[in-house]
Design a protein around this motif. Structure first.
Motif, PDB file in Angstrom:
ATOM      1  N   HIS A 144     -49.123  -5.266 -31.097  1.00  0.00           N
ATOM      2  CA  HIS A 144     -47.617  -5.548 -31.070  1.00  0.00           C
ATOM      3  C   HIS A 144     -46.989  -4.013 -31.098  1.00  0.00           C
ATOM      4  O   HIS A 144     -47.567  -3.338 -31.436  1.00  0.00           O
ATOM      5  CB  HIS A 144     -47.413  -6.136 -32.272  1.00  0.00           C
ATOM      6  CG  HIS A 144     -47.862  -7.518 -32.589  1.00  0.00           C
ATOM      7  ND1 HIS A 144     -49.370  -7.793 -32.757  1.00  0.00           N
ATOM      8  CD2 HIS A 144     -47.316  -8.579 -32.397  1.00  0.00           C
ATOM      9  CE1 HIS A 144     -49.321  -9.397 -32.831  1.00  0.00           C
ATOM     10  NE2 HIS A 144     -48.320  -9.810 -32.303  1.00  0.00           N
ATOM     11  N   ILE A 145     -46.014  -4.116 -30.324  1.00  0.00           N
ATOM     12  CA  ILE A 145     -44.991  -3.143 -30.514  1.00  0.00           C
ATOM     13  C   ILE A 145     -43.619  -3.465 -31.218  1.00  0.00           C
ATOM     14  O   ILE A 145     -43.349  -4.532 -31.581  1.00  0.00           O
ATOM     15  CB  ILE A 145     -44.390  -2.720 -29.032  1.00  0.00           C
ATOM     16  CG1 ILE A 145     -43.599  -3.702 -28.183  1.00  0.00           C
ATOM     17  CG2 ILE A 145     -45.612  -1.996 -28.398  1.00  0.00           C
ATOM     18  CD1 ILE A 145     -43.237  -3.208 -26.903  1.00  0.00           C
ATOM     19  N   ARG A 146     -42.783  -2.386 -31.671  1.00  0.00           N
ATOM     20  CA  ARG A 146     -41.543  -2.732 -32.375  1.00  0.00           C
ATOM     21  C   ARG A 146     -40.615  -3.656 -31.372  1.00  0.00           C
ATOM     22  O   ARG A 146     -40.618  -3.380 -30.176  1.00  0.00           O
ATOM     23  CB  ARG A 146     -40.642  -1.409 -32.771  1.00  0.00           C
ATOM     24  CG  ARG A 146     -41.606  -0.689 -33.960  1.00  0.00           C
ATOM     25  CD  ARG A 146     -40.702   0.134 -34.565  1.00  0.00           C
ATOM     26  NE  ARG A 146     -40.820   1.505 -33.724  1.00  0.00           N
ATOM     27  CZ  ARG A 146     -40.021   2.674 -34.114  1.00  0.00           C
ATOM     28  NH1 ARG A 146     -38.916   2.582 -35.075  1.00  0.00           N
ATOM     29  NH2 ARG A 146     -39.934   3.517 -33.165  1.00  0.00           N
ATOM     30  N   THR A 147     -39.826  -4.217 -31.942  1.00  0.00           N
ATOM     31  CA  THR A 147     -38.642  -5.004 -31.459  1.00  0.00           C
ATOM     32  C   THR A 147     -37.632  -4.391 -31.225  1.00  0.00           C
ATOM     33  O   THR A 147     -37.211  -3.583 -32.197  1.00  0.00           O
ATOM     34  CB  THR A 147     -38.745  -6.290 -32.222  1.00  0.00           C
ATOM     35  OG1 THR A 147     -37.916  -7.283 -31.245  1.00  0.00           O
ATOM     36  CG2 THR A 147     -37.673  -6.123 -33.527  1.00  0.00           C
ATOM     37  N   PRO A 148     -36.681  -4.681 -30.295  1.00  0.00           N
ATOM     38  CA  PRO A 148     -35.271  -4.191 -30.185  1.00  0.00           C
ATOM     39  C   PRO A 148     -34.243  -4.636 -31.161  1.00  0.00           C
ATOM     40  O   PRO A 148     -33.291  -5.137 -30.685  1.00  0.00           O
ATOM     41  CB  PRO A 148     -34.981  -4.577 -28.849  1.00  0.00           C
ATOM     42  CG  PRO A 148     -35.746  -5.995 -28.337  1.00  0.00           C
ATOM     43  CD  PRO A 148     -36.853  -5.846 -29.201  1.00  0.00           C
ATOM     44  N   TYR A 149     -34.652  -4.435 -32.551  1.00  0.00           N
ATOM     45  CA  TYR A 149     -33.854  -4.646 -33.524  1.00  0.00           C
ATOM     46  C   TYR A 149     -33.242  -3.360 -34.006  1.00  0.00           C
ATOM     47  O   TYR A 149     -33.461  -2.574 -34.600  1.00  0.00           O
ATOM     48  CB  TYR A 149     -34.894  -4.817 -34.589  1.00  0.00           C
ATOM     49  CG  TYR A 149     -34.401  -5.500 -35.797  1.00  0.00           C
ATOM     50  CD1 TYR A 149     -33.101  -5.703 -36.146  1.00  0.00           C
ATOM     51  CD2 TYR A 149     -35.227  -5.865 -36.905  1.00  0.00           C
ATOM     52  CE1 TYR A 149     -32.624  -6.357 -37.440  1.00  0.00           C
ATOM     53  CE2 TYR A 149     -34.978  -6.654 -38.104  1.00  0.00           C
ATOM     54  CZ  TYR A 149     -33.721  -6.613 -38.349  1.00  0.00           C
ATOM     55  OH  TYR A 149     -33.391  -7.176 -39.524  1.00  0.00           O
TER      56      TYR A 149
END
Length: 458
Positions: free
Chosen positions: A184-189
């Protein structure tokens, strides 16, 4: 004794004794008892005590046409009377499945021409991941196995779909989740990962987290990137417009399949027919569900690009994958009628023109509320993020369950308002009226005000 002779308490006792609910603390449920839905019409649901609730969530993001559309019920009855079941095994097909596959591909980009049917979004994502790995095996590149997904994603509850989902509490449900080969990668939050950045700049930065992960793993080992156009269960996370073009560029550069989970966003949620139209995405695989039947019967679809399908068909021999209810006649029939209504009544176009501006304005109206740190929306999906400190964005401790409290306050006032953590989410049906949008936000404000008073923020 008939069912109508039982009161709410009787139903609750029977429910506790036998029915295990999804995503539920059953010990807590035993203390409170279930709310027993009795009937529904339009955007309203009534319980067995006669209380009326506005369904601000379209069920679970699926009842796009609202409740009680007789045409959908009649379409099911006609098909069941004619062909109650037909397997898609044994070189057998039927008219409803063929027509629906043809209809769906006619709504989608020219390179998406093949459809595989299942019963749920989880199964659609399971199918997509099997297709991804089968494709690379047949292409003579079996080392391309790693699937990249995002934090706070939700892709379903089967082993693979739960592994794709970036929601750690799901991993404790059993079954060695996440499975190997999923990262998983970070989300565009932006509110949590780039509050001080220009939205356009942040979109590019967030997309390049994918490139960093591909290079870390090695492009020759990465099979696919799977993501929702915008994330609903993650808390209405809506990426900047610069995000998806950069994601597309990165996937093409490193020959990584782009898999788009449109189970929630498809069939009008963004104000366009599909999320890929809104964001300008050209996926290799696309998963559909929920709104495909407006929730009247369970159905999902995995749509496959010519690039992937041609390899599977020409090189693959037998593809040993499928489900008993793949392409069930009644489910396909109700999907066709659902699409007919959406098309002929211009439901999506009307929602975009009349409802989306009112909905966006309703979300933005909370920007100065002392309890709300961030207001965000795309189409008819929005989120209001509750924070302890508006200036710093500091969240309340998990143990406070502020979102759950707010959801309960809304329900007392007749509105289903979902708590995704401490983000209060709304996804009303596409047939909601402007006056009903105003009513939804009036109740939401009462609930959030009550929550603020309870937690000392007002």
């Amino acid at each position: 004794m008939t069912d109508r002779d039982f009161d709410t308490q009787d139903w609750q006792v029977r429910d506790r004794a036998h029915y295990l609910h999804p995503f539920t603390d059953h010990a807590g449920l035993r203390q409170t008892g279930s709310r027993i839905a009795a009937h529904a019409e339009g955007i309203h649901v009534w319980d067995t005590d006669g209380n009326r609730m506005i369904d601000g969530l379209s069920g679970l993001g699926c009842v796009n046409l609202g409740y009680g559309r007789r045409e959908l019920v009649e379409a099911v009855a006609r098909e069941m009377a004619e062909l109650s079941y037909c397997p898609s095994f044994f070189r057998t097909s039927h008219r409803a499945a063929i027509t629906l596959a043809e209809t769906l591909t006619g709504l989608l980009p020219d390179h998406l021409n093949h459809v595989f049917f299942q019963s749920s979004g989880s199964e659609a994502n399971e199918t997509a991941m099997r297709l991804v790995r089968r494709f690379w095996d047949l292409e003579g590149r079996p080392e391309k196995r790693v699937i990249i997904a995002r934090e706070l994603a939700y892709h379903g509850s089967t082993h693979m779909a739960a592994s794709l989902s970036g929601i750690p509490p799901m991993y404790g449900a059993g079954g060695d989740v996440p499975l190997p080969g999923v990262v998983h990668i970070r989300t565009p939050y932006r509110y949590r990962h780039g509050r001080d950045m220009d939205p356009a700049e942040f979109g590019v930065v967030a997309a390049r987290w994918l490139e960093e992960k591909i290079l870390e793993i090695g492009p020759d080992r990465v099979a696919a990137f799977v993501a929702e156009p915008a994330q609903s269960a993650g808390g209405a996370i809506c990426p900047p417009e610069t995000y998806w073009p950069e994601i597309q560029r990165i996937c093409r550069k490193y020959d990584v399949l782009l898999v788009l989970d449109e189970v929630v966003m498809g069939f009008g949620r963004t104000g366009k027919w599909f999320g890929h139209r809104y964001y300008g995405i050209e996926p290799d695989l696309m998963q559909l569900g929920k709104g495909i039947t407006s929730g009247y019967l369970p159905l999902s679809a995995t749509v496959i690009s010519d690039r992937v399908a041609d390899v599977l068909i020409d090189k693959g021999g037998e593809w040993a994958h499928g489900y008993t209810y793949s392409g069930h006649p009644a489910c396909c029939a109700v999907a066709l009628e659902n699409i007919r209504i959406l098309t002929e009544e211009r439901i999506v176009e009307r929602a975009e023109a009349e409802l989306v501006p009112a909905f966006a304005a309703g979300i933005r109206s909370f920007v100065d509320h002392p309890l709300i740190g961030d207001c965000r929306s795309v189409g008819l999906m929005g989120g209001l993020e509750i924070v302890r400190d508006k200036a710093t964005g500091e969240a309340f401790p998990y143990e406070a369950h502020v979102g759950d409290h707010c959801s309960a306050e809304a329900l007392k006032r007749g509105l289903a308002l979902r708590a995704n953590g401490d983000t209060m989410s709304l996804m009303p049906p596409l047939v909601t009226t402007p006056d009903q949008i105003a009513e939804i936000f009036a109740i939401a404000r009462e609930a959030i005000d009550a929550t603020a008073r309870h937690f000392g923020a007002m």
